[in-house]
Design a protein around this motif. Structure first.
Motif, PDB file in Angstrom:
ATOM      1  N   LEU A 152       0.827  -1.202   0.000  1.00  0.00           N
ATOM      2  CA  LEU A 152       0.000   0.000   0.000  1.00  0.00           C
ATOM      3  C   LEU A 152       0.867   1.260   0.000  1.00  0.00           C
ATOM      4  CD1 LEU A 152      -2.772  -1.203   2.458  1.00  0.00           C
ATOM      5  CD2 LEU A 152      -3.060  -0.767   0.003  1.00  0.00           C
ATOM      6  N   GLU A 153       1.983   1.219   0.703  1.00  0.00           N
ATOM      7  CA  GLU A 153       2.920   2.346   0.700  1.00  0.00           C
ATOM      8  C   GLU A 153       3.483   2.568  -0.702  1.00  0.00           C
ATOM      9  OE1 GLU A 153       7.175   3.692   2.700  1.00  0.00           O
ATOM     10  OE2 GLU A 153       6.213   1.851   3.361  1.00  0.00           O
ATOM     11  N   TRP A 154       3.854   1.486  -1.374  1.00  0.00           N
ATOM     12  CA  TRP A 154       4.350   1.590  -2.749  1.00  0.00           C
ATOM     13  C   TRP A 154       3.284   2.193  -3.663  1.00  0.00           C
ATOM     14  CZ3 TRP A 154       6.393  -4.104  -2.781  1.00  0.00           C
ATOM     15  CH2 TRP A 154       7.559  -4.188  -2.016  1.00  0.00           C
ATOM     16  N   LYS A 155       2.044   1.772  -3.457  1.00  0.00           N
ATOM     17  CA  LYS A 155       0.945   2.304  -4.266  1.00  0.00           C
ATOM     18  C   LYS A 155       0.767   3.798  -3.999  1.00  0.00           C
ATOM     19  CE  LYS A 155      -2.405   2.014  -7.179  1.00  0.00           C
ATOM     20  NZ  LYS A 155      -2.189   1.663  -8.582  1.00  0.00           N
ATOM     21  N   ALA A 156       0.924   4.224  -2.759  1.00  0.00           N
ATOM     22  CA  ALA A 156       0.823   5.645  -2.427  1.00  0.00           C
ATOM     23  C   ALA A 156       1.899   6.440  -3.158  1.00  0.00           C
ATOM     24  CB  ALA A 156       0.933   5.846  -0.919  1.00  0.00           C
ATOM     25  N   ARG A 157       3.110   5.922  -3.177  1.00  0.00           N
ATOM     26  CA  ARG A 157       4.204   6.597  -3.923  1.00  0.00           C
ATOM     27  C   ARG A 157       3.857   6.706  -5.394  1.00  0.00           C
ATOM     28  NH1 ARG A 157       9.132   3.326  -1.273  1.00  0.00           N
ATOM     29  NH2 ARG A 157       9.045   4.273   0.786  1.00  0.00           N
ATOM     30  N   GLU A 158       3.323   5.623  -5.943  1.00  0.00           N
ATOM     31  CA  GLU A 158       2.941   5.612  -7.355  1.00  0.00           C
ATOM     32  C   GLU A 158       1.875   6.664  -7.643  1.00  0.00           C
ATOM     33  OE1 GLU A 158       0.303   2.587  -9.938  1.00  0.00           O
ATOM     34  OE2 GLU A 158       2.051   1.668  -8.988  1.00  0.00           O
ATOM     35  N   LEU A 159       0.859   6.754  -6.776  1.00  0.00           N
ATOM     36  CA  LEU A 159      -0.200   7.739  -6.977  1.00  0.00           C
ATOM     37  C   LEU A 159       0.344   9.166  -6.874  1.00  0.00           C
ATOM     38  CD1 LEU A 159      -3.133   6.115  -4.951  1.00  0.00           C
ATOM     39  CD2 LEU A 159      -2.936   6.316  -7.434  1.00  0.00           C
ATOM     40  N   ARG A 160       1.262   9.397  -5.937  1.00  0.00           N
ATOM     41  CA  ARG A 160       1.855  10.730  -5.796  1.00  0.00           C
ATOM     42  C   ARG A 160       2.688  11.091  -7.035  1.00  0.00           C
ATOM     43  NH1 ARG A 160       3.312   8.760  -0.432  1.00  0.00           N
ATOM     44  NH2 ARG A 160       1.631   9.368   0.966  1.00  0.00           N
ATOM     45  N   GLU A 161       3.445  10.134  -7.544  1.00  0.00           N
ATOM     46  CA  GLU A 161       4.255  10.376  -8.740  1.00  0.00           C
ATOM     47  C   GLU A 161       3.368  10.657  -9.950  1.00  0.00           C
ATOM     48  OE1 GLU A 161       6.782   6.969  -9.159  1.00  0.00           O
ATOM     49  OE2 GLU A 161       8.003   7.521  -7.417  1.00  0.00           O
ATOM     50  N   ASP A 162       2.277   9.940 -10.081  1.00  0.00           N
ATOM     51  CA  ASP A 162       1.356  10.147 -11.193  1.00  0.00           C
ATOM     52  C   ASP A 162       0.709  11.527 -11.132  1.00  0.00           C
ATOM     53  OD1 ASP A 162       1.931   7.645 -12.153  1.00  0.00           O
ATOM     54  OD2 ASP A 162       0.077   6.726 -11.448  1.00  0.00           O
ATOM     55  N   LYS A 163       0.541  12.026  -9.914  1.00  0.00           N
ATOM     56  CA  LYS A 163      -0.099  13.319  -9.721  1.00  0.00           C
ATOM     57  C   LYS A 163       0.823  14.467 -10.136  1.00  0.00           C
ATOM     58  CE  LYS A 163      -3.192  15.356  -6.377  1.00  0.00           C
ATOM     59  NZ  LYS A 163      -3.683  15.315  -5.016  1.00  0.00           N
ATOM     60  N   GLU A 164       2.135  14.255 -10.059  1.00  0.00           N
ATOM     61  CA  GLU A 164       3.096  15.306 -10.378  1.00  0.00           C
ATOM     62  C   GLU A 164       3.209  15.582 -11.827  1.00  0.00           C
ATOM     63  OE1 GLU A 164       6.778  14.090  -8.655  1.00  0.00           O
ATOM     64  OE2 GLU A 164       6.072  14.460  -6.637  1.00  0.00           O
TER      65      GLU A 164
END
Length: 73
Positions: free
Chosen positions: A61-73
């Motif tokens: 879930l932490e990895w997924k959070a990083r992925e979502l944050r990167e996609d948002k940038e």
């Protein structure tokens, strides 16, 4: 009585329990992969912390959070 994280449903209709409690690891991975927003992710983290508290699932879930944050940038 179930808590609010059990009731949180993303547009695809899956609750955190449905995403994180299948009998098969592949289904859990698919449930995490189909999280597309931080609200759903937070609900899944809250569910996992309140119920199983499995570090390997929390890590995914932490990895997924990083992925979502990167996609948002």
């Amino acid at each position: 009585m179930s808590n609010s994280s059990n009731l949180s449903v993303e547009s695809d209709g899956l609750t955190p329990e449905q995403r994180l409690e299948p009998p098969n690891t592949r289904l859990i991975n698919a449930g995490i992969a189909t999280i597309h927003d931080m609200e759903t992710l937070r609900a899944c983290v809250a569910y996992e912390n309140a119920n199983q508290n499995r570090t390997h699932i929390l890590r995914r879930l932490e990895w997924k959070a990083r992925e979502l944050r990167e996609d948002k940038e």
